[in-house]
Design a protein around this motif. Structure first.
Motif, PDB file in Angstrom:
ATOM      1  N   ALA A 251       5.045  14.673  -9.418  1.00  0.00           N
ATOM      2  CA  ALA A 251       5.594  15.946  -9.882  1.00  0.00           C
ATOM      3  C   ALA A 251       5.499  16.056 -11.397  1.00  0.00           C
ATOM      4  CB  ALA A 251       7.045  16.091  -9.424  1.00  0.00           C
ATOM      5  N   GLY A 252       5.778  14.964 -12.096  1.00  0.00           N
ATOM      6  CA  GLY A 252       5.692  14.983 -13.552  1.00  0.00           C
ATOM      7  C   GLY A 252       4.267  15.196 -14.041  1.00  0.00           C
ATOM      8  N   ALA A 253       3.303  14.556 -13.373  1.00  0.00           N
ATOM      9  CA  ALA A 253       1.905  14.733 -13.759  1.00  0.00           C
ATOM     10  C   ALA A 253       1.457  16.176 -13.530  1.00  0.00           C
ATOM     11  CB  ALA A 253       1.019  13.768 -12.981  1.00  0.00           C
ATOM     12  N   LEU A 254       1.918  16.770 -12.444  1.00  0.00           N
ATOM     13  CA  LEU A 254       1.584  18.163 -12.175  1.00  0.00           C
ATOM     14  C   LEU A 254       2.229  19.092 -13.196  1.00  0.00           C
ATOM     15  CD1 LEU A 254       1.925  18.044  -8.308  1.00  0.00           C
ATOM     16  CD2 LEU A 254      -0.197  18.413  -9.579  1.00  0.00           C
ATOM     17  N   LEU A 255       3.452  18.778 -13.603  1.00  0.00           N
ATOM     18  CA  LEU A 255       4.109  19.572 -14.632  1.00  0.00           C
ATOM     19  C   LEU A 255       3.338  19.503 -15.943  1.00  0.00           C
ATOM     20  CD1 LEU A 255       6.501  21.206 -15.763  1.00  0.00           C
ATOM     21  CD2 LEU A 255       7.705  19.044 -16.093  1.00  0.00           C
ATOM     22  N   ASP A 256       2.907  18.301 -16.324  1.00  0.00           N
ATOM     23  CA  ASP A 256       2.163  18.148 -17.572  1.00  0.00           C
ATOM     24  C   ASP A 256       0.831  18.885 -17.528  1.00  0.00           C
ATOM     25  OD1 ASP A 256       4.184  16.566 -18.564  1.00  0.00           O
ATOM     26  OD2 ASP A 256       3.187  14.671 -18.076  1.00  0.00           O
ATOM     27  N   SER A 257       0.173  18.832 -16.369  1.00  0.00           N
ATOM     28  CA  SER A 257      -1.159  19.423 -16.257  1.00  0.00           C
ATOM     29  C   SER A 257      -1.122  20.937 -16.065  1.00  0.00           C
ATOM     30  CB  SER A 257      -1.912  18.780 -15.091  1.00  0.00           C
ATOM     31  OG  SER A 257      -3.162  19.388 -14.875  1.00  0.00           O
ATOM     32  N   ARG A 258      -0.169  21.403 -15.250  1.00  0.00           N
ATOM     33  CA  ARG A 258      -0.166  22.812 -14.853  1.00  0.00           C
ATOM     34  C   ARG A 258       0.949  23.630 -15.495  1.00  0.00           C
ATOM     35  NH1 ARG A 258      -1.488  22.156  -8.324  1.00  0.00           N
ATOM     36  NH2 ARG A 258      -3.185  20.638  -8.588  1.00  0.00           N
ATOM     37  N   ARG A 259       1.838  22.946 -16.211  1.00  0.00           N
ATOM     38  CA  ARG A 259       2.940  23.586 -16.916  1.00  0.00           C
ATOM     39  C   ARG A 259       3.997  24.164 -15.977  1.00  0.00           C
ATOM     40  NH1 ARG A 259       0.775  20.817 -19.974  1.00  0.00           N
ATOM     41  NH2 ARG A 259      -0.011  21.296 -22.059  1.00  0.00           N
ATOM     42  N   HIS A 260       4.018  23.678 -14.756  1.00  0.00           N
ATOM     43  CA  HIS A 260       5.103  24.043 -13.843  1.00  0.00           C
ATOM     44  C   HIS A 260       5.189  22.987 -12.751  1.00  0.00           C
ATOM     45  CE1 HIS A 260       2.460  25.385 -10.534  1.00  0.00           C
ATOM     46  NE2 HIS A 260       1.696  25.888 -11.493  1.00  0.00           N
ATOM     47  N   LEU A 261       6.386  22.824 -12.217  1.00  0.00           N
ATOM     48  CA  LEU A 261       6.590  21.854 -11.146  1.00  0.00           C
ATOM     49  C   LEU A 261       5.987  22.378  -9.847  1.00  0.00           C
ATOM     50  CD1 LEU A 261      10.288  20.710 -11.701  1.00  0.00           C
ATOM     51  CD2 LEU A 261       8.258  19.241 -11.829  1.00  0.00           C
ATOM     52  N   PRO A 262       5.515  21.469  -8.993  1.00  0.00           N
ATOM     53  CA  PRO A 262       5.109  21.900  -7.665  1.00  0.00           C
ATOM     54  C   PRO A 262       6.341  22.188  -6.824  1.00  0.00           C
ATOM     55  CG  PRO A 262       5.087  19.518  -7.763  1.00  0.00           C
ATOM     56  CD  PRO A 262       5.425  20.019  -9.162  1.00  0.00           C
ATOM     57  N   ARG A 263       6.140  22.788  -5.671  1.00  0.00           N
ATOM     58  CA  ARG A 263       7.226  22.868  -4.694  1.00  0.00           C
ATOM     59  C   ARG A 263       7.648  21.440  -4.367  1.00  0.00           C
ATOM     60  NH1 ARG A 263      10.951  26.214  -2.780  1.00  0.00           N
ATOM     61  NH2 ARG A 263       9.409  27.906  -2.770  1.00  0.00           N
ATOM     62  N   PHE A 264       8.909  21.109  -4.624  1.00  0.00           N
ATOM     63  CA  PHE A 264       9.408  19.734  -4.476  1.00  0.00           C
ATOM     64  C   PHE A 264      10.596  19.756  -3.525  1.00  0.00           C
ATOM     65  CE2 PHE A 264      11.547  15.804  -5.379  1.00  0.00           C
ATOM     66  CZ  PHE A 264      10.560  14.928  -5.794  1.00  0.00           C
ATOM     67  N   VAL A 265      10.528  18.931  -2.476  1.00  0.00           N
ATOM     68  CA  VAL A 265      11.542  18.951  -1.423  1.00  0.00           C
ATOM     69  C   VAL A 265      12.063  17.541  -1.175  1.00  0.00           C
ATOM     70  CG1 VAL A 265      11.978  19.453   1.015  1.00  0.00           C
ATOM     71  CG2 VAL A 265      10.499  20.969  -0.327  1.00  0.00           C
ATOM     72  N   GLN A 266      13.377  17.414  -1.114  1.00  0.00           N
ATOM     73  CA  GLN A 266      14.010  16.174  -0.663  1.00  0.00           C
ATOM     74  C   GLN A 266      14.647  16.440   0.697  1.00  0.00           C
ATOM     75  OE1 GLN A 266      17.866  14.823  -2.123  1.00  0.00           O
ATOM     76  NE2 GLN A 266      16.961  12.830  -2.638  1.00  0.00           N
ATOM     77  N   LEU A 267      14.258  15.654   1.693  1.00  0.00           N
ATOM     78  CA  LEU A 267      14.784  15.827   3.038  1.00  0.00           C
ATOM     79  C   LEU A 267      16.104  15.071   3.146  1.00  0.00           C
ATOM     80  CD1 LEU A 267      11.514  15.402   5.147  1.00  0.00           C
ATOM     81  CD2 LEU A 267      12.549  17.503   4.265  1.00  0.00           C
ATOM     82  N   ALA A 268      17.200  15.801   3.014  1.00  0.00           N
ATOM     83  CA  ALA A 268      18.529  15.193   2.994  1.00  0.00           C
ATOM     84  C   ALA A 268      18.838  14.551   4.343  1.00  0.00           C
ATOM     85  CB  ALA A 268      19.590  16.237   2.665  1.00  0.00           C
ATOM     86  N   GLY A 269      19.419  13.349   4.279  1.00  0.00           N
ATOM     87  CA  GLY A 269      19.879  12.669   5.479  1.00  0.00           C
ATOM     88  C   GLY A 269      18.796  11.992   6.285  1.00  0.00           C
ATOM     89  N   HIS A 270      17.573  11.956   5.770  1.00  0.00           N
ATOM     90  CA  HIS A 270      16.470  11.387   6.542  1.00  0.00           C
ATOM     91  C   HIS A 270      15.902  10.138   5.880  1.00  0.00           C
ATOM     92  CE1 HIS A 270      16.090  14.282   9.744  1.00  0.00           C
ATOM     93  NE2 HIS A 270      16.199  15.265   8.879  1.00  0.00           N
ATOM     94  N   ASN A 271      15.359   9.258   6.739  1.00  0.00           N
ATOM     95  CA  ASN A 271      14.667   8.084   6.240  1.00  0.00           C
ATOM     96  C   ASN A 271      13.169   8.356   6.154  1.00  0.00           C
ATOM     97  OD1 ASN A 271      13.542   7.687   8.846  1.00  0.00           O
ATOM     98  ND2 ASN A 271      15.103   6.195   9.431  1.00  0.00           N
ATOM     99  N   HIS A 272      12.394   7.318   5.959  1.00  0.00           N
ATOM    100  CA  HIS A 272      10.959   7.466   5.701  1.00  0.00           C
ATOM    101  C   HIS A 272      10.243   8.243   6.807  1.00  0.00           C
ATOM    102  CE1 HIS A 272       7.176   6.342   3.801  1.00  0.00           C
ATOM    103  NE2 HIS A 272       6.715   5.912   4.966  1.00  0.00           N
ATOM    104  N   LEU A 273      10.712   8.138   8.036  1.00  0.00           N
ATOM    105  CA  LEU A 273      10.021   8.755   9.165  1.00  0.00           C
ATOM    106  C   LEU A 273      10.819   9.857   9.843  1.00  0.00           C
ATOM    107  CD1 LEU A 273       7.507   8.670  11.014  1.00  0.00           C
ATOM    108  CD2 LEU A 273       8.688   6.918  12.374  1.00  0.00           C
TER     109      LEU A 273
END
Length: 302
Positions: A251-273
């Motif tokens: 996300a940080g690399a995309l912000l630096d390159s494109r000057r905006h964050l990508p759509r970023f999602v955290q799946l609350a309450g879930h594990n890796h799968l």
């Protein structure tokens, strides 16, 4: 569908939280055992399924296609790339609803879902993954007329090792071919994108090799940030911290390159799968976020 009451889902959520950030074969198996009864075991109603289209010469070069059984205009395609630690995983398994449930979900949203298998390490190390993703994307575009797919709206969604393969394909232009990357957007859930920044003990050397001097050139970063493909970046709340760091690095690399964050999602309450296993069930967060991203990537109407 059976046992899909709110109480059962609440119980599963509590169990997933109790497991916490642990990631091993036992945890993955338990997560699948918990969710499997909630998915339909009968053939998917309203969905046409075509299994095992070959997209290359290897026995694992196979695609399953899921389409709505109702006529319509050309549809977006969603190619799903499964995880499995670079050494395992499949597009479907006998006696299990996973990962077939991803293609079924896509078709029920009016998309053409495509599930792929790919060659596995250690027999097929780097760069087999991005090579296979690229071959599958080209197959979809070449068969767009037969599939009722809009070739300008092909999306690819990878989870875990699948996300690493998708990111590597996007980030390394040598795998794109003469027609370019061929994508309207990419979705990356719980993947690894920068091998240099990763703990060396967690690098899958059976796939990437054991020479740290090659890790930079085999990482998706920085190339993915400059590829111009719209990206969705996701991570699970209970992912091991290395996946959280990787998502933030991307996300940080995309912000630096494109000057905006990508759509970023955290799946609350879930594990890796478990976030992927919850797809299409009551309380699903992942599915609506995928659809929102696809809508944001729609070309402007005339």
């Amino acid at each position: 569908m059976t046992h899909n009451s709110e109480t059962t889902l609440a119980g599963i959520t509590a169990r997933i939280r109790a497991i916490g950030r642990k990631l091993d074969a036992e945890t993955l198996a338990e997560s699948q055992r918990l969710y499997a009864p909630l998915h339909a075991s009968e053939p998917a109603s309203g969905v046409l399924v075509e299994n095992d289209h070959p997209y290359g010469p290897d026995e694992r070069h196979r695609l399953d296609v899921f389409r709505p059984d109702r006529p319509g205009a050309r549809r977006p395609a969603l190619l799903f790339v499964h995880g499995g630690g670079f050494v395992g995983g499949d597009k479907r398994r006998p006696g299990s609803p996973f990962n077939q449930h991803v293609g079924i979900w896509a078709a029920r949203q009016g998309l053409v879902g495509v599930n792929m298998t790919y060659r596995l390490a250690p027999a097929h190390p780097w760069p087999a993954g991005p090579q296979d993703v690229g071959a599958a994307i080209r197959w979809i575009r070449n068969h767009a007329n037969d599939l009722d797919v809009d070739p300008a709206r092909v999306f690819v969604f990878g989870q875990s090792a699948g996300a690493a393969h998708v990111a590597a394909y996007i980030g390394h232009r040598q795998f794109h071919g003469a027609g370019g990357h061929g994508l309207a957007g990419g979705l990356l859930l719980s993947g690894v994108y920068d091998l240099v920044a990763n703990d060396p003990r967690t690098v899958a050397v059976g796939y990437y090799g054991d020479d740290p001097a090659r890790f930079a050139e085999r990482s998706a970063l920085p190339g993915i940030a400059d590829a111009g493909v719209p990206l969705w970046v996701g991570v699970a709340e209970l992912d091991p911290s290395r996946f959280e760091r990787q998502a933030l690095l991307l996300a940080g690399a995309l912000l630096d390159s494109r000057r905006h964050l990508p759509r970023f999602v955290q799946l609350a309450g879930h594990n890796h799968l478990s976030g992927l296993l919850h797809l299409g069930l009551p309380g699903d967060v992942l599915g609506p976020e995928i659809l929102r991203f696809l809508m944001e990537c729609e070309p402007p109407s005339d």
